[in-house]
Motif scaffolding. Sequence first.
Motif, PDB file in Angstrom:
ATOM      1  N   PRO A  85      22.575  44.177  26.472  1.00 23.19           N
ATOM      2  CA  PRO A  85      23.021  44.186  25.070  1.00 23.19           C
ATOM      3  C   PRO A  85      22.233  43.165  24.253  1.00 23.19           C
ATOM      4  O   PRO A  85      22.143  41.991  24.612  1.00 23.19           O
ATOM      5  N   GLY A  86      21.639  43.629  23.174  1.00 27.65           N
ATOM      6  CA  GLY A  86      20.824  42.753  22.346  1.00 27.65           C
ATOM      7  C   GLY A  86      19.518  42.338  22.988  1.00 27.65           C
ATOM      8  O   GLY A  86      18.847  41.428  22.511  1.00 27.65           O
ATOM      9  N   GLY A  87      19.143  43.009  24.082  1.00 29.25           N
ATOM     10  CA  GLY A  87      17.972  42.586  24.833  1.00 29.25           C
ATOM     11  C   GLY A  87      16.658  42.923  24.168  1.00 29.25           C
ATOM     12  O   GLY A  87      15.672  42.255  24.412  1.00 29.25           O
ATOM     13  N   TYR A  88      16.627  43.961  23.346  1.00 26.13           N
ATOM     14  CA  TYR A  88      15.377  44.304  22.671  1.00 26.13           C
ATOM     15  C   TYR A  88      15.665  44.775  21.261  1.00 26.13           C
ATOM     16  O   TYR A  88      16.492  45.660  21.031  1.00 26.13           O
ATOM     17  N   SER A  89      14.948  44.185  20.317  1.00 24.35           N
ATOM     18  CA  SER A  89      15.002  44.586  18.917  1.00 24.35           C
ATOM     19  C   SER A  89      13.578  44.644  18.414  1.00 24.35           C
ATOM     20  O   SER A  89      12.868  43.624  18.432  1.00 24.35           O
ATOM     21  N   PRO A  90      13.089  45.806  17.982  1.00 25.91           N
ATOM     22  CA  PRO A  90      11.712  45.869  17.480  1.00 25.91           C
ATOM     23  C   PRO A  90      11.477  44.964  16.285  1.00 25.91           C
ATOM     24  O   PRO A  90      10.389  44.401  16.130  1.00 25.91           O
ATOM     25  N   GLU A  91      12.493  44.799  15.432  1.00 25.77           N
ATOM     26  CA  GLU A  91      12.341  43.907  14.283  1.00 25.77           C
ATOM     27  C   GLU A  91      12.173  42.463  14.747  1.00 25.77           C
ATOM     28  O   GLU A  91      11.282  41.741  14.264  1.00 25.77           O
ATOM     29  N   ARG A  92      13.001  42.035  15.674  1.00 23.60           N
ATOM     30  CA  ARG A  92      12.895  40.664  16.178  1.00 23.60           C
ATOM     31  C   ARG A  92      11.557  40.458  16.903  1.00 23.60           C
ATOM     32  O   ARG A  92      10.906  39.426  16.750  1.00 23.60           O
ATOM     33  N   PHE A  93      11.148  41.463  17.682  1.00 30.54           N
ATOM     34  CA  PHE A  93       9.870  41.394  18.393  1.00 30.54           C
ATOM     35  C   PHE A  93       8.718  41.170  17.411  1.00 30.54           C
ATOM     36  O   PHE A  93       7.885  40.277  17.599  1.00 30.54           O
ATOM     37  N   LEU A  94       8.663  41.984  16.359  1.00 28.07           N
ATOM     38  CA  LEU A  94       7.573  41.871  15.389  1.00 28.07           C
ATOM     39  C   LEU A  94       7.611  40.542  14.635  1.00 28.07           C
ATOM     40  O   LEU A  94       6.566  39.938  14.384  1.00 28.07           O
ATOM     41  N   THR A  95       8.804  40.096  14.280  1.00 27.07           N
ATOM     42  CA  THR A  95       8.929  38.837  13.548  1.00 27.07           C
ATOM     43  C   THR A  95       8.433  37.668  14.385  1.00 27.07           C
ATOM     44  O   THR A  95       7.719  36.784  13.895  1.00 27.07           O
ATOM     45  N   ARG A  96       8.790  37.674  15.667  1.00 25.88           N
ATOM     46  CA  ARG A  96       8.349  36.595  16.553  1.00 25.88           C
ATOM     47  C   ARG A  96       6.839  36.658  16.807  1.00 25.88           C
ATOM     48  O   ARG A  96       6.187  35.619  16.940  1.00 25.88           O
ATOM     49  N   ALA A  97       6.314  37.867  16.879  1.00 27.55           N
ATOM     50  CA  ALA A  97       4.886  38.031  17.176  1.00 27.55           C
ATOM     51  C   ALA A  97       4.003  37.829  15.955  1.00 27.55           C
ATOM     52  O   ALA A  97       2.800  37.598  16.089  1.00 27.55           O
ATOM     53  N   ALA A  98       4.590  37.875  14.759  1.00 30.01           N
ATOM     54  CA  ALA A  98       3.815  37.889  13.514  1.00 30.01           C
ATOM     55  C   ALA A  98       2.756  36.799  13.415  1.00 30.01           C
ATOM     56  O   ALA A  98       1.616  37.074  12.998  1.00 30.01           O
ATOM     57  N   PRO A  99       3.042  35.551  13.771  1.00 25.73           N
ATOM     58  CA  PRO A  99       1.994  34.522  13.631  1.00 25.73           C
ATOM     59  C   PRO A  99       0.730  34.831  14.424  1.00 25.73           C
ATOM     60  O   PRO A  99      -0.378  34.509  13.992  1.00 25.73           O
ATOM     61  N   GLY A 100       0.883  35.468  15.582  1.00 25.72           N
ATOM     62  CA  GLY A 100      -0.278  35.788  16.405  1.00 25.72           C
ATOM     63  C   GLY A 100      -0.958  37.096  16.038  1.00 25.72           C
ATOM     64  O   GLY A 100      -1.997  37.437  16.613  1.00 25.72           O
ATOM     65  N   LEU A 101      -0.379  37.835  15.091  1.00 27.66           N
ATOM     66  CA  LEU A 101      -0.931  39.119  14.692  1.00 27.66           C
ATOM     67  C   LEU A 101      -1.520  39.068  13.286  1.00 27.66           C
ATOM     68  O   LEU A 101      -1.971  40.086  12.765  1.00 27.66           O
ATOM     69  N   ASP A 102      -1.534  37.885  12.700  1.00 26.53           N
ATOM     70  CA  ASP A 102      -1.982  37.725  11.317  1.00 26.53           C
ATOM     71  C   ASP A 102      -3.423  37.219  11.284  1.00 26.53           C
ATOM     72  O   ASP A 102      -3.906  36.596  12.226  1.00 26.53           O
TER      73      ASP A 102
END
Length: 284
Positions: free
Chosen positions: A231-248
């Motif tokens: 439960p709550g183990g995967y959220s695509p929104e949370r994944f992208l938000t956390r990854a954003a600094p490394g994808l910019d």
Amino acid sequence: MSRRTAAAVVRRLLLSARYEVLPTDAIEGVVTASLPAGRTITVTASPAKGLERTVDLSIRLAGHGYDVVPHLAARMVSSRAELADITGRLKAAGIEKVFVPAGDAEKPGAFPGALELLEALVDLGDPFRHVGVAGYPEDHPTIIHDRLVQAMWDKRHHATEIVSNLTFDDRALTDWVRRVRARGVTTPILVGLPGPVERTKLLSMATKIGVGESTRFLAKNKGMFARIAAPGGYSPERFLTRAAPGLDGAEAAVAGLHLFTFNQVAETEAWRRDLLARLGGDPL
């Protein structure tokens, strides 16, 4: 990175998303009911279904006005003659893009891996304007890490884009992007991202389609599947938000998203549109 900057990165990626589908009997109707013409659809290749299903669906979707990217799984192509035939049919349908993975067929035909098929496409006159290859943020269940790194280096001259494989670990993704760039590979990256996956549908679809890649992947990556199941183990929104600094930034050269829909196309698109609306972007 501030929340506002991270949101801007996520919004940019969402606006450059494409949708991966599996070649089932019903998926053509699902796509046409869920997505407007002009969207980019990639069609997987399954040893259980055969490459013909991929080619046929790709041609039909192109006829509906979609920008189609068939997967030409190298190990599923029996001969150079078959490759020439497939290439001719795709070109006649106006298809200008392909994705070339090695594939999961246990007994390869003329091409033991993606590099050999990419070289054969050169011999055919480089018929496609855009050619994607796979990248692996986490180790592949059947390929050792050093071989994955070397394979990407070998394929860099043939590829116009790299599509990252399925991962639910944002740090693994951003570390991989950094390592790829540090190695001198400048090819644009599309981030492979599962949408809001519903676990029972995911398992049902993997079993129904008989996709060797999916079933073997889940079987050999139980820890990863546990992240989906919790439960709550995967959220695509949370994944992208956390990854954003490394994808910019220009140095990362991350061009967009490759959404693994597992044929939940309407649900994936509804999630994308909702998140875009909340971020202040054009949801269309």
